[in-house]
Design an enzyme around this catalytic site. Sequence first.
Site, PDB file in Angstrom:
ATOM      1  CB  THR A   1      -1.058   0.119   1.344  1.00 25.12           C
ATOM      2  OG1 THR A   1      -1.745  -1.302   1.301  1.00 25.12           O
ATOM      3  CG2 THR A   1      -1.794   1.255   1.284  1.00 25.12           C
TER       4      THR A   1
ATOM      5  CG  ASP B   1       1.148  -8.957   4.171  1.00 21.50           C
ATOM      6  OD1 ASP B   1       1.387  -9.266   3.166  1.00 21.50           O
ATOM      7  OD2 ASP B   1      -0.130  -8.324   4.292  1.00 21.50           O
TER       8      ASP B   1
END
Length: 560
Positions: free
Chosen positions: A105, A402
């Site tokens: 992001t 992640d």
Amino acid sequence: MGNITAAKTIADIIRTCLGPRAMMKVRICAATPVLQLTRSEAHMEQSSQVLFLLWLQMLLDPMGGIVMTNDGNAILREIQVQHPAAKSMIEISRTQDEEVGDGTTSVIILAGEMLAVAEHFLEQQMHPTVIIWAYRKALDDMISILKKIGTPVDVNNKEMMLKIIKSAINTKAINRWSDLACSIALDAVKTVEFEENGRKEIDIKKYAKVEKIPGGFSEDSCVLRGIMVNKDVTHPRMRRLIKNPRIVLLDCSLEYKKGESQTDIEITREEDFARILQMEEEYIQQMCEDLIRVKPDLVITEKGVSDLAQHYLMRANITAIRRVRKTDNNRIARACGARIVSRTDELREEDVGTGARLFEVKKIGDEYFAFITDCKDPKACTIILRGASKEILAEVERNLQDAMQVCRNVLMDPQLVPGGGATEMAVSHALTERSKGMTGVEQWPYRAVAQALEVIPRTLIQNCGASTIRVLTSLRAKHTQEGSQTWGVNGETGALVDMKELGIWEPLAVKLQTYKTAVEVRSGGNFRASWYHLGEEDILPFMLGCLGAHHTPSAVHACV
């Protein structure tokens, strides 16, 4: 300018996915209209029935189905675009995910802002080459500043490692179970860590498999010291519980080998047909005798097992599992110490795996699962995730991947930088100070890079609903003071805090990759990509300007 507009659009799509107050994206079927909950609507929903921890936004899916996520890369994978600059933005998110597994992001938001601040210089007719040079000069300085800010960490300190992983998943949907998720991620990465001849290898994608089983509670999720595969034994009378099993792994079938091309056999006598059947039976029997010779308890093959082979193995009290994936077979080999064999007549005693202490087949829900657990030194593992639905489990898996990537990055490069936008503000302040000593027009795009870095703390402030101007101004003033490089934004409240005290850290490798990807792709791609959108009436004046006034339009047209 069209490239910059497209890139900014992609960045705006996932801007709300940054920080602990990020919005959750819910992808629904194409038949459902696009909806977006505003802040007031979400407040009404809170007061009526359900407390929403995350804002919801509905996105269309042409294939149908539901996906709930606030992961930037997962959202961008579902977006179908035609513009080359927008495709480039989506590609850098995928690159970031493949390289370091985190910061997908941030890299999109930062790359979009890098282009947005360059738009002003292009409007003033500054040459793209000048802007590119300034951006690359700024990147070199950013890397050197980051390495100075980096703080070494003791990877053997479990408490510190858990804090680092927790700071990475606090922005994810699984932050409610952050303690469990951090323990699972750390245990899994430590399990698959392998060091040989001074070279460290941590291959999460290959040796740490996530198995999602709907049902149960999220607290039931765990890491196995071994492997689990979604398979049952081939014969109902074979053993489903074996202690200290001797395991043989095959990548050949226990069936009669058929011709690769169509084969016709002409039989003139009934005895010939009986002889062919006898030859097939003898072939299967010989393969089973080769297996029985090494006295295994469990045989696992990637191919099929014929009914006759099952019969011989069952009589020898050997359990067989067939059609296991190649990747699963490799993980089993690494966990129990076995070697995968291609021919049964080549089996040796050293090929048998004896590292596992338990083999067991369990029924969970409507399916059977084979467990090979309690391995001595597995170097491969299976992570079992339990949850209410497949959609929730899919998001938990993305978040857990992640977390494992963050742990892997720290183990491979044990250096940290403060999170919460503190690093961006520190680098931005340092670049601004350096730009004061520069001369020429290059100093303006160089200083613009420093301005673009502020988009990360600014977005964190916006997503948690705080006053952007007041907090960002206070943060700039704080970073002008000596020893305030670790001050950033609390993503929950929007207040200024010392990230060192709050315990919010990011791996240096992730931050380096984020800056490199955002700046390199922006400086090397989208400025030059504008060439492909020019018409002939635009190309001719452009080439005349580059080649000089003595070149005529007809000569340039001939070159084109």
